[in-house]
Design a protein around this motif. Structure first.
Motif, mmCIF file in Angstrom:
data_model
loop_
_atom_site.group_PDB
_atom_site.id
_atom_site.type_symbol
_atom_site.label_atom_id
_atom_site.label_comp_id
_atom_site.label_asym_id
_atom_site.label_seq_id
_atom_site.Cartn_x
_atom_site.Cartn_y
_atom_site.Cartn_z
ATOM 1 N N ALA A 121 0.816 -1.212 0.000
ATOM 2 C CA ALA A 121 0.000 0.000 0.000
ATOM 3 C C ALA A 121 0.850 1.263 0.000
ATOM 4 N N GLY A 122 2.165 1.120 0.057
ATOM 5 C CA GLY A 122 3.042 2.277 -0.034
ATOM 6 C C GLY A 122 2.924 3.002 -1.358
ATOM 7 N N VAL A 123 2.241 2.394 -2.321
ATOM 8 C CA VAL A 123 2.067 3.039 -3.623
ATOM 9 C C VAL A 123 0.938 4.075 -3.610
ATOM 10 N N THR A 124 0.114 4.084 -2.558
ATOM 11 C CA THR A 124 -1.061 4.977 -2.547
ATOM 12 C C THR A 124 -0.703 6.462 -2.603
ATOM 13 N N PRO A 125 0.326 6.945 -1.899
ATOM 14 C CA PRO A 125 0.619 8.374 -2.057
ATOM 15 C C PRO A 125 1.048 8.728 -3.477
ATOM 16 N N PHE A 126 1.669 7.782 -4.184
ATOM 17 C CA PHE A 126 2.073 8.037 -5.566
ATOM 18 C C PHE A 126 0.849 8.091 -6.479
ATOM 19 N N ARG A 127 -0.165 7.315 -6.128
ATOM 20 C CA ARG A 127 -1.412 7.372 -6.902
ATOM 21 C C ARG A 127 -2.037 8.759 -6.802
ATOM 22 N N ARG A 154 0.743 -11.060 -8.267
ATOM 23 C CA ARG A 154 -0.018 -10.165 -9.136
ATOM 24 C C ARG A 154 -1.354 -9.758 -8.522
ATOM 25 N N ASP A 155 -1.988 -10.641 -7.775
ATOM 26 C CA ASP A 155 -3.294 -10.339 -7.199
ATOM 27 C C ASP A 155 -3.248 -9.192 -6.188
ATOM 28 N N GLU A 156 -2.048 -8.821 -5.733
ATOM 29 C CA GLU A 156 -1.932 -7.776 -4.720
ATOM 30 C C GLU A 156 -1.562 -6.409 -5.303
ATOM 31 N N LEU A 157 -1.462 -6.311 -6.623
ATOM 32 C CA LEU A 157 -1.146 -5.024 -7.241
ATOM 33 C C LEU A 157 -2.254 -4.004 -6.956
ATOM 34 N N LEU A 158 -1.850 -2.762 -6.717
ATOM 35 C CA LEU A 158 -2.788 -1.683 -6.449
ATOM 36 C C LEU A 158 -2.669 -0.599 -7.515
ATOM 37 N N TYR A 159 -3.793 -0.266 -8.135
ATOM 38 C CA TYR A 159 -3.869 0.813 -9.116
ATOM 39 C C TYR A 159 -2.903 0.617 -10.290
ATOM 40 N N ALA A 160 -2.604 -0.621 -10.625
ATOM 41 C CA ALA A 160 -1.649 -0.897 -11.711
ATOM 42 C C ALA A 160 -2.129 -0.316 -13.039
ATOM 43 N N ASP A 161 -3.430 -0.378 -13.313
ATOM 44 C CA ASP A 161 -3.947 0.158 -14.570
ATOM 45 C C ASP A 161 -3.702 1.660 -14.676
ATOM 46 N N GLU A 162 -3.855 2.366 -13.566
ATOM 47 C CA GLU A 162 -3.667 3.816 -13.587
ATOM 48 C C GLU A 162 -2.202 4.184 -13.796
ATOM 49 N N PHE A 163 -1.307 3.443 -13.187
ATOM 50 C CA PHE A 163 0.114 3.710 -13.396
ATOM 51 C C PHE A 163 0.524 3.338 -14.823
ATOM 52 N N SER A 164 -0.076 2.271 -15.345
ATOM 53 C CA SER A 164 0.227 1.864 -16.711
ATOM 54 C C SER A 164 -0.259 2.906 -17.710
#
Length: 248
Positions: A121-127, A154-164
């Motif tokens: 979930a450390g990726v949330t501020p980057f989102r 892979r099942d635990e990726l967060l907001y991968a589509d938005e970063f992609s």
């Protein structure tokens, strides 16, 4: 306008992003001000006791009427007090928040390259930074942005589509997913097995032109800070935030 005062919020939406991660969206009565990358301390009552946990703002491009909404991602930890509370939280329930806090924010002037490294979930501020990053890429097409997200599978990726989607705006943007426990799967070009350190060490980061952001598990942060310190990075171009876990 919310500064460091105690303000009550009401839960209006609750979604499971992964089997272990819940996105909770709260609404306040007044506009809520923060800088993307910052976090709030959430105060809640659990079995008669007042508890508090800190979570980064996860707001992205979702409609946010009058800036009254705050979204957070909760990683569920077995037997964790916060996990039990938020997993059982019902729409209409309330919490209190204090904030915003933190300096994990974008600088006024962009470097040549942003490097964002996160676990879980450390990726949330980057989102929450994505709208501003899109704007900066539009203004400066040569700006480089690299996002590395480390999870178990892979099942635990967060907001991968938005970063992609960010990578579709410019050839200078890249999103990499790193799996520490993914086995027997065919990986795409932007997926790797291993740990985030296996990727960021190949970037040949340069303190004269790069700015590095770290967020996530304390062990990852400590290891990465040690590495980037050796490369000559200083607090001005090496920002970090540890996600501490507590069961109490």
């Amino acid at each position: 306008m919310l500064s460091n005062n105690r303000v009550e919020l009401t839960l209006i939406e609750k979604n499971y992003l992964t089997p272990r991660s819940i996105e909770l969206t709260y609404r306040g009565e007044d506009p809520i001000c923060y800088i993307p990358g910052q976090f709030f301390s959430i105060e809640f009552t659990y079995k008669g006791d007042t508890k508090a946990r800190s979570y980064s703002v996860a707001n992205g491009e979702l409609p946010n009427p009058d800036n009254r909404l705050l979204s957070f991602v909760i990683t569920l930890v077995p037997d964790g007090v916060a996990s039990d509370y938020f997993a059982a939280a019902e729409l209409g329930s309330t919490v209190a928040v204090h904030g915003p806090f933190g300096n994990l924010i974008l600088p006024k002037a962009s470097p040549k390259r942003f490097i964002f490294i996160a676990t879980g979930a450390g990726v949330t501020p980057f989102r929450s930074m994505l709208p501003e990053l899109r704007s900066r890429i539009s203004e400066s097409p040569g700006l480089e942005v690299i996002v590395i997200q480390g999870v178990r599978n892979r099942d635990e990726l967060l907001y991968a589509d938005e970063f992609s989607e960010l990578t579709q705006l410019t050839a200078h943007a890249k999103f990499m997913a790193c799996y520490s426990r993914e086995e027997g799967e065919v990986l795409s070009d932007n997926e790797k097995s291993g740990y985030v350190s296996d990727l960021y060490m190949d970037l040949h980061a340069n303190p004269d032109q790069d700015m590095v952001y770290l967020c996530g598990h304390p062990d990852m942060i400590d290891q990465a800070v040690s590495y980037f310190d050796q490369q000559g990075f200083k607090p001005g171009n090496l920002k970090r935030e540890k996600y501490q876990f507590s069961l109490l």
